[in-house]
Write a protein that holds these residues in place. Structure first.
Motif, PDB file in Angstrom:
ATOM      1  N   PHE A 112     -23.270 -29.968  62.921  1.00 52.42           N
ATOM      2  CA  PHE A 112     -23.350 -31.164  64.073  1.00 52.42           C
ATOM      3  C   PHE A 112     -22.051 -31.701  64.468  1.00 52.42           C
ATOM      4  O   PHE A 112     -21.871 -32.373  65.258  1.00 52.42           O
ATOM      5  N   GLY A 113     -21.445 -31.759  63.269  1.00 49.93           N
ATOM      6  CA  GLY A 113     -20.177 -32.513  63.289  1.00 49.93           C
ATOM      7  C   GLY A 113     -18.990 -31.738  64.095  1.00 49.93           C
ATOM      8  O   GLY A 113     -17.975 -32.572  64.489  1.00 49.93           O
ATOM      9  N   TYR A 114     -19.330 -30.466  64.462  1.00 47.80           N
ATOM     10  CA  TYR A 114     -18.269 -29.780  65.284  1.00 47.80           C
ATOM     11  C   TYR A 114     -18.116 -30.292  66.596  1.00 47.80           C
ATOM     12  O   TYR A 114     -17.021 -30.302  67.423  1.00 47.80           O
ATOM     13  N   ASN A 115     -19.348 -31.079  67.286  1.00 49.51           N
ATOM     14  CA  ASN A 115     -19.293 -31.990  68.477  1.00 49.51           C
ATOM     15  C   ASN A 115     -18.599 -31.380  69.595  1.00 49.51           C
ATOM     16  O   ASN A 115     -17.540 -31.607  70.153  1.00 49.51           O
ATOM     17  N   SER A 116     -18.825 -29.660  69.747  1.00 50.78           N
ATOM     18  CA  SER A 116     -18.163 -29.054  70.876  1.00 50.78           C
ATOM     19  C   SER A 116     -18.667 -29.878  72.343  1.00 50.78           C
ATOM     20  O   SER A 116     -19.839 -29.920  72.349  1.00 50.78           O
ATOM     21  N   ASN A 117     -17.508 -30.115  73.078  1.00 50.21           N
ATOM     22  CA  ASN A 117     -17.957 -31.210  74.240  1.00 50.21           C
ATOM     23  C   ASN A 117     -18.760 -30.442  75.357  1.00 50.21           C
ATOM     24  O   ASN A 117     -19.516 -31.015  76.069  1.00 50.21           O
ATOM     25  N   ILE A 118     -18.879 -28.962  75.397  1.00 50.48           N
ATOM     26  CA  ILE A 118     -19.580 -28.251  76.171  1.00 50.48           C
ATOM     27  C   ILE A 118     -21.156 -28.514  76.042  1.00 50.48           C
ATOM     28  O   ILE A 118     -21.937 -28.201  77.133  1.00 50.48           O
ATOM     29  N   PHE A 119     -21.424 -28.754  74.657  1.00 50.69           N
ATOM     30  CA  PHE A 119     -22.990 -29.166  74.643  1.00 50.69           C
ATOM     31  C   PHE A 119     -23.428 -30.246  75.321  1.00 50.69           C
ATOM     32  O   PHE A 119     -24.538 -30.444  75.661  1.00 50.69           O
ATOM     33  N   THR A 132     -11.387 -30.353  73.164  1.00 48.79           N
ATOM     34  CA  THR A 132     -12.783 -30.873  72.787  1.00 48.79           C
ATOM     35  C   THR A 132     -13.831 -30.013  72.730  1.00 48.79           C
ATOM     36  O   THR A 132     -14.981 -30.353  72.367  1.00 48.79           O
ATOM     37  N   VAL A 133     -13.461 -28.662  73.061  1.00 50.12           N
ATOM     38  CA  VAL A 133     -14.667 -27.656  72.980  1.00 50.12           C
ATOM     39  C   VAL A 133     -14.329 -26.714  71.542  1.00 50.12           C
ATOM     40  O   VAL A 133     -15.186 -26.650  71.070  1.00 50.12           O
ATOM     41  N   LYS A 134     -13.149 -26.324  71.494  1.00 49.60           N
ATOM     42  CA  LYS A 134     -12.577 -25.661  70.250  1.00 49.60           C
ATOM     43  C   LYS A 134     -11.362 -25.674  70.114  1.00 49.60           C
ATOM     44  O   LYS A 134     -10.557 -25.638  70.885  1.00 49.60           O
ATOM     45  N   LEU A 135     -10.824 -26.319  68.673  1.00 51.42           N
ATOM     46  CA  LEU A 135      -9.562 -26.752  68.285  1.00 51.42           C
ATOM     47  C   LEU A 135      -8.656 -25.482  68.532  1.00 51.42           C
ATOM     48  O   LEU A 135      -7.330 -25.651  68.353  1.00 51.42           O
TER      49      LEU A 135
END
Length: 550
Positions: free
Chosen positions: A142-149, A260-263
């Motif tokens: 849940f900490g990955y916080n991908s903005n697309i969610f 902000t989606v994947k580093l």
């Protein structure tokens, strides 16, 4: 399919409105596809800001829909031109069969393994709660916080349809396929057949070939598709001088959003200073651009801190905050090592893999990829060497633009491979590198052939037949399903049981076997988490979670 269409129309309206708002503020003119992409980014970013203070529920969706209707009125001339073009342009009829096949595929249940692991649960948290302090202590992913969610949460009309609808990747599929089909048609209509046209056709083939995530709420798809579109834009642009300001804005804002989606997209940013070096005017007085970057990046960083206590998770080197819900540094390091280890030795969680040299882990990695992927991987390494060698043996001259694309994409490829080489994460870099020899090949003879529009139609028909063939082979049950009104929902296996773990005032559900919660009710974690050290920060789930030492 009806649920997906409603969700896509909602997304289309809002993206066009937000894209036109951005164009009006910056006083720049963007084409339809650029407006669509920028609108998607700013719609997600505004929703991300909102998610910090309120859940993305029916009220938020209704308010944004009203804003969209108002925007439809304010930008009615723009929308009239869009609809007029839709009625008169033949391209829509060429693209429509591709969209329809994609829609049928997207109506499947989520197929990505990570969707029932944490994608679906992350989306549910966004829909039911504002950003929860220390949520990553409940489940590290849940900490990955991908903005697309955020966008998946906004565009899923679970409040209306009584089920989740994951349409974002299908929307992106339509965007990318429409983009390449339109650009190919324009080029052939102008009888300008060059390297750009050939590469766009190949990139279109790659997009049609990789449709697996259309039904899944996965962040992988946008990071696969958008870089292919951006590379196409770079190939068509004047790189060394005269780079267009609107394309420069598009490039910077798109890459900022992708971070902000994947580093893993970070090395792609090397294009920015290089373009700025050859086009210094683009770097002057860009307060609006800087403000746009902060508008996109800042809510993601704030959500990172709220969810994990870290500015960027799971990177322990950037340690700025001392807050009670902070994920312990030891857990952050383990989570980062888990990602790297799993990518290097797929199917086996061996944390020692992070410390192995390439000669030690590469044989395991190589053994776990199939034959075709091996061919792609080898070709991606050799193709840039071939491309850079062509001018040595022909009359072709080296191009700053082409050399920059080859070099920077190869850096991205290397970054992916040496850090966390899960094959699906590097596909876009691999595909781009494979076509690089075309940069220095003399394809001027194609324009002299007098290719007519009928050739384009035949080419699109071949693509359509091939797309239908591969999707029909893998999704036959969908094509003959009489009840395609809604997207199939992911099912919890019949043998799966959910255990209960009691905290102070809430019950946490744990899958009895494996680590996937599917679409089970909140809060759900898994048995591999150290829940014995988990504590509530208050009396409700909204108050968050903290990890305490024994």
């Amino acid at each position: 399919m009806l649920h997906l269409l409603v969700s896509c129309l909602f997304t289309l309206l809002l993206t066009l409105v937000f894209g036109n708002v951005f164009a009006k503020v910056t006083k720049l003119s963007f084409d339809f596809f650029d407006t669509l992409l920028l609108g998607l980014i700013f719609l997600t970013s505004i929703t991300s800001w909102l998610s910090i203070v309120i859940p993305i529920n029916f009220v938020v969706k209704s308010c944004l829909l009203l804003f969209g209707v108002l925007g439809l009125f304010l930008f009615r001339e723009k929308f009239e031109s869009y609809f007029k073009g839709l009625r008169t342009n033949k391209i829509i009829w060429i693209a429509l069969p591709f969209f329809l096949i994609g829609l049928i595929v997207a109506s499947n249940a989520p197929l990505n393994y990570d969707s029932p692991l944490y994608h679906i649960q992350s989306i549910k948290w966004i829909q039911e709660y504002r950003a929860v302090p220390g949520l990553a202590n409940l489940h590290y992913r849940f900490g990955y916080n991908s903005n697309i969610f955020i966008l998946f949460a906004l565009t899923s009309f679970n409040d209306v349809f009584g089920q989740q609808t994951y349409s974002v990747n299908f929307f992106l599929f339509c965007f990318a396929v429409g983009y390449f089909i339109f650009n190919l048609y324009q080029s052939i209509q102008k009888k300008v057949i060059n390297v750009d046209v050939v590469i766009q056709f190949i990139l279109l083939y790659y997009i049609l070939k990789n449709y697996d995530n259309l039904s899944s709420p996965s962040p992988d798809y946008i990071v696969f598709v958008v870089p292919l579109v951006l590379i196409s834009t770079l190939i068509k642009s004047k790189f060394k001088s005269g780079f267009r300001q609107d394309k420069f804005y598009l490039l910077i804002i798109s890459l900022t959003f992708l971070i902000t989606v994947k580093l893993s997209i970070v090395p792609f940013f090397l294009f920015i200073p290089l373009i700025g070096y050859y086009n210094p005017n683009l770097m002057k007085s860009n307060k609006k651009l800087l403000l746009s970057v902060f508008l996109v990046l800042l809510p993601w960083l704030i959500r990172n801190v709220i969810l994990t206590g870290w500015l960027v998770f799971p990177f322990s080197k950037i340690d700025l905050f001392n807050i009670d819900w902070k994920v312990p540094i030891a857990d952050v390091v383990v989570e980062k090592n888990t990602i790297i280890s799993w990518a290097r030795i797929p199917g086996r969680l061996d944390l020692n893999a992070v410390h192995l040299s390439i000669t030690e882990w590469f044989p395991y990695w190589w053994a776990n990829i199939n034959f075709s992927d091996r061919i792609y991987f080898i070709t991606a390494i050799l193709a840039p060497l071939v491309a850079l060698s062509i001018p040595l043996f022909t009359k072709a001259k080296y191009s700053v633009k082409y050399n920059a694309i080859i070099s920077i994409v190869f850096i991205c490829f290397s970054y992916w491979f040496f850090l966390a080489p899960a094959f699906r994460f590097g596909l876009n870099y691999i595909y781009i590198l494979i076509v690089t020899p075309l940069f220095y090949m003399d394809l001027t003879f194609l324009s002299k052939l007098g290719i007519k529009k009928v050739f384009y139609y035949v080419l699109m028909l071949i693509c359509l037949i091939n797309f239908l063939r591969i999707t029909l082979t893998n999704n036959r049950q969908l094509f003959f399903n009489p009840r395609l009104i809604s997207q199939k929902q992911i099912q919890v296996p019949k043998e799966e049981r959910f255990l209960k773990f009691k905290l102070k005032s809430i019950i946490i559900y744990l899958p009895s076997s494996g680590d996937r919660c599917y679409d089970f009710c909140l809060p759900c974690s898994h048995k591999y988490m150290n829940l014995k050290n988990l504590k509530q920060r208050g009396s409700t789930m909204q108050d968050g979670f903290q990890a305490v030492s024994n």
